[in-house]
Scaffold this motif. Structure first.
Motif, PDB file in Angstrom:
ATOM      1  N   HIS A 304       0.835  -1.198   0.000  1.00 46.99           N
ATOM      2  CA  HIS A 304       0.000   0.000   0.000  1.00 46.99           C
ATOM      3  C   HIS A 304       0.872   1.251   0.000  1.00 46.99           C
ATOM      4  O   HIS A 304       0.590   2.223  -0.720  1.00 46.99           O
ATOM      5  N   ILE A 305       1.917   1.241   0.835  1.00 45.30           N
ATOM      6  CA  ILE A 305       2.834   2.386   0.865  1.00 45.30           C
ATOM      7  C   ILE A 305       3.557   2.518  -0.470  1.00 45.30           C
ATOM      8  O   ILE A 305       3.792   3.627  -0.960  1.00 45.30           O
ATOM      9  N   ARG A 306       3.907   1.401  -1.082  1.00 46.51           N
ATOM     10  CA  ARG A 306       4.536   1.456  -2.408  1.00 46.51           C
ATOM     11  C   ARG A 306       3.627   2.156  -3.411  1.00 46.51           C
ATOM     12  O   ARG A 306       4.076   2.959  -4.237  1.00 46.51           O
ATOM     13  N   ALA A 307       2.320   1.869  -3.346  1.00 42.39           N
ATOM     14  CA  ALA A 307       1.371   2.512  -4.257  1.00 42.39           C
ATOM     15  C   ALA A 307       1.333   4.021  -4.029  1.00 42.39           C
ATOM     16  O   ALA A 307       1.258   4.806  -4.986  1.00 42.39           O
ATOM     17  N   VAL A 308       1.373   4.447  -2.766  1.00 46.14           N
ATOM     18  CA  VAL A 308       1.422   5.880  -2.454  1.00 46.14           C
ATOM     19  C   VAL A 308       2.677   6.500  -3.061  1.00 46.14           C
ATOM     20  O   VAL A 308       2.629   7.564  -3.697  1.00 46.14           O
ATOM     21  N   ALA A 309       3.814   5.829  -2.881  1.00 44.26           N
ATOM     22  CA  ALA A 309       5.082   6.335  -3.409  1.00 44.26           C
ATOM     23  C   ALA A 309       5.085   6.366  -4.930  1.00 44.26           C
ATOM     24  O   ALA A 309       5.625   7.297  -5.545  1.00 44.26           O
ATOM     25  N   GLU A 310       4.466   5.380  -5.555  1.00 45.30           N
ATOM     26  CA  GLU A 310       4.415   5.356  -7.015  1.00 45.30           C
ATOM     27  C   GLU A 310       3.523   6.463  -7.567  1.00 45.30           C
ATOM     28  O   GLU A 310       3.844   7.098  -8.579  1.00 45.30           O
ATOM     29  N   GLU A 311       2.398   6.715  -6.911  1.00 40.03           N
ATOM     30  CA  GLU A 311       1.513   7.792  -7.360  1.00 40.03           C
ATOM     31  C   GLU A 311       2.200   9.149  -7.278  1.00 40.03           C
ATOM     32  O   GLU A 311       2.023  10.019  -8.144  1.00 40.03           O
ATOM     33  N   LEU A 312       3.008   9.331  -6.232  1.00 39.23           N
ATOM     34  CA  LEU A 312       3.645  10.630  -6.009  1.00 39.23           C
ATOM     35  C   LEU A 312       5.079  10.684  -6.542  1.00 39.23           C
ATOM     36  O   LEU A 312       5.799  11.652  -6.278  1.00 39.23           O
ATOM     37  N   ALA A 313       5.475   9.680  -7.291  1.00 38.31           N
ATOM     38  CA  ALA A 313       6.834   9.661  -7.857  1.00 38.31           C
ATOM     39  C   ALA A 313       7.129  10.872  -8.736  1.00 38.31           C
ATOM     40  O   ALA A 313       8.246  11.411  -8.686  1.00 38.31           O
ATOM     41  N   PRO A 314       6.181  11.352  -9.566  1.00 36.87           N
ATOM     42  CA  PRO A 314       6.488  12.548 -10.376  1.00 36.87           C
ATOM     43  C   PRO A 314       6.855  13.750  -9.516  1.00 36.87           C
ATOM     44  O   PRO A 314       7.771  14.519  -9.875  1.00 36.87           O
ATOM     45  N   GLU A 315       6.167  13.933  -8.385  1.00 35.52           N
ATOM     46  CA  GLU A 315       6.474  15.055  -7.500  1.00 35.52           C
ATOM     47  C   GLU A 315       7.750  14.813  -6.699  1.00 35.52           C
ATOM     48  O   GLU A 315       8.501  15.757  -6.428  1.00 35.52           O
ATOM     49  N   ARG A 316       7.988  13.571  -6.316  1.00 37.21           N
ATOM     50  CA  ARG A 316       9.182  13.264  -5.522  1.00 37.21           C
ATOM     51  C   ARG A 316      10.426  13.129  -6.391  1.00 37.21           C
ATOM     52  O   ARG A 316      11.547  13.316  -5.904  1.00 37.21           O
ATOM     53  N   GLY A 317      10.240  12.758  -7.637  1.00 40.07           N
ATOM     54  CA  GLY A 317      11.370  12.639  -8.551  1.00 40.07           C
ATOM     55  C   GLY A 317      12.022  11.279  -8.574  1.00 40.07           C
ATOM     56  O   GLY A 317      13.062  11.092  -9.217  1.00 40.07           O
ATOM     57  N   PHE A 318      11.425  10.291  -7.910  1.00 38.53           N
ATOM     58  CA  PHE A 318      12.002   8.947  -7.913  1.00 38.53           C
ATOM     59  C   PHE A 318      10.964   7.928  -7.479  1.00 38.53           C
ATOM     60  O   PHE A 318       9.959   8.272  -6.850  1.00 38.53           O
ATOM     61  N   LEU A 319      11.240   6.688  -7.822  1.00 38.85           N
ATOM     62  CA  LEU A 319      10.412   5.563  -7.398  1.00 38.85           C
ATOM     63  C   LEU A 319      11.081   4.843  -6.236  1.00 38.85           C
ATOM     64  O   LEU A 319      12.315   4.884  -6.099  1.00 38.85           O
ATOM     65  N   PRO A 320      10.317   4.153  -5.411  1.00 41.06           N
ATOM     66  CA  PRO A 320      10.936   3.384  -4.325  1.00 41.06           C
ATOM     67  C   PRO A 320      11.614   2.134  -4.861  1.00 41.06           C
ATOM     68  O   PRO A 320      11.326   1.671  -5.981  1.00 41.06           O
TER      69      PRO A 320
END
Length: 402
Positions: A304-320
């Motif tokens: 679930h946390i991975r999905a949150v990180a993937e959705e916000l990857a464009p804003e964060r600039g990276f994937l987990p």
């Protein structure tokens, strides 16, 4: 020498997205390391490898914060309701801090020391007595030098009453470290029906720099509640950062106390679990609401946390790191042997899917028990002994919704 990590306020002040971790007590109960009912965190001492592994999975999934597994780790709770332990509160808190720190050092993550509501408050102990419990737990966090302090409110630390949360903030702010506080409330407010807006204002005035909600309600309800808090703080001319760590369960039928009143709590909640695609929607909704600390509570697993990180990857600039084994929006299915499964390797399929329960005649909603009792009620007076058979009989025979 490794470069110094940016602190929580430094990250949030810069507009960065901070991704929290997920639920520990529910996850570890399912894995056989925590007993439902007491929900206390002695696993940090008894089975440190289990706690550490869960921390590590959340870090790999994209979490920026390792919250210590110190939910309900105050001495009054550890002794409460027949939960006889070999370990002291200090031992559990110290072990939990060490585990969180070790994993946080494996990545760009901070450590948050978790403090929860107390049985003493529910039993109407004085402000001085309750604050003394917080101070005792705080001594461990100071010794271990955690990065910031949580006066949290969820299955990992939660407060149902804003008054007690304020007392905790007043104690924790004495350290000079940033204080984040979340309440386990929905749009109706705390158990005394103090509105989310008023709760947030009181907490910010008490000294909290980060306010929000966790546990008890589903993501969209939690985001709605934080938006109400944000509006209240801004209307009062105050400033704060906002965070949200909801359940990973659908809760449209919950009342003011949330999922605890559902008849499925805690052993039959699985049909309510949100999908990873639901988490994409949640992450975007939270971000668009101006919330920059986004995580999860009960039911939240690393995927679930991975999905949150993937959705916000464009804003964060990276994937987990965990996304190495997960194609974006099901892209990995392009390699599946069955052509009809390969055809599902697209966003519009998963984004518009309405999953079936697989349970014939499964009801869509439940009727919450909703006894409506809170601090000061005789039924909430805490006792160290396990509930007697006579006491249980009285509970069994009590009419529902009364």
């Amino acid at each position: 020498m490794a470069p110094k990590k940016k602190g929580i306020l430094e990250r949030l002040d810069a507009g960065e997205i901070v991704i929290g971790d997920g639920g520990f007590v529910f996850a570890l109960e399912k894995r056989g390391y925590v007993k439902a009912g007491p929900w206390t965190p002695e696993a940090a001492v008894e089975h440190p490898e289990a706690v550490q592994q869960l921390h590590r999975e959340f870090l790999r999934a994209g979490s920026n914060v390792m919250q210590t597994f110190t939910f309900y780790a105050s001495d009054d709770k550890l002794e409460n309701r027949g939960n006889k332990l070999t370990f002291t509160g200090a031992q559990i808190n110290e072990a939990a801090c060490d585990l969180a720190r070790e994993v946080a050092n494996e990545g760009d993550a901070l450590v948050a020391g978790g403090v929860s509501q107390t049985p003493s408050y529910l039993s109407c102990k004085s402000e001085t007595e309750v604050k003394a419990i917080f101070k005792k737990q705080l001594q461990v966090f100071i010794k271990k030098n955690v990065d910031f302090l949580f006066a949290d409110v969820s299955v990992l630390q939660y407060f149902e009453h804003v008054e007690e949360a304020m007392w905790a903030v007043e104690v924790l702010k004495e350290t000079g470290k940033p204080v984040a506080v979340t309440l386990c409330i929905g749009p109706e407010g705390d158990m005394n029906r103090v509105s989310p807006a008023e709760c947030a204002v009181r907490l910010v005035k008490a000294g909290a720099q980060i306010v929000g909600v966790n546990c008890h309600f589903d993501p969209m309800t939690a985001v709605k509640t934080v938006k109400m808090m944000k509006e209240g703080v801004e209307k009062a001319g105050l400033k704060a950062h906002y965070m949200v760590q909801p359940l990973a369960y659908h809760t449209p039928d919950c009342n003011i106390q949330g999922f605890i009143d559902l008849p499925e709590f805690p052993f039959s909640l699985e049909p309510r679990i949100l999908t990873r695609w639901d988490m994409h929607k949640y992450a975007r909704e939270a971000y668009n609401a101006g919330i920059r600390y986004i995580g999860g509570c009960c039911g939240f697993e690393p995927y679930h946390i991975r999905a949150v990180a993937e959705e916000l990857a464009p804003e964060r600039g990276f994937l987990p790191a965990a996304s190495e084994k997960h194609g974006n929006w099901g892209a990995g299915l392009e390699m599946h042997t069955k052509p009809w499964v390969r055809a599902r390797a697209r966003r519009d399929y998963w984004e518009n899917l309405k999953p079936a329960s697989g349970r014939p005649l499964c009801p869509s909603m439940s009727v919450p028990d909703g006894w409506g009792v809170t601090k000061g009620h005789a039924e909430l007076m805490q006792q160290k002994e396990a509930t007697s058979q006579d006491q249980l009989t009285q509970l069994f025979n009590r009419p529902k919704n009364q």
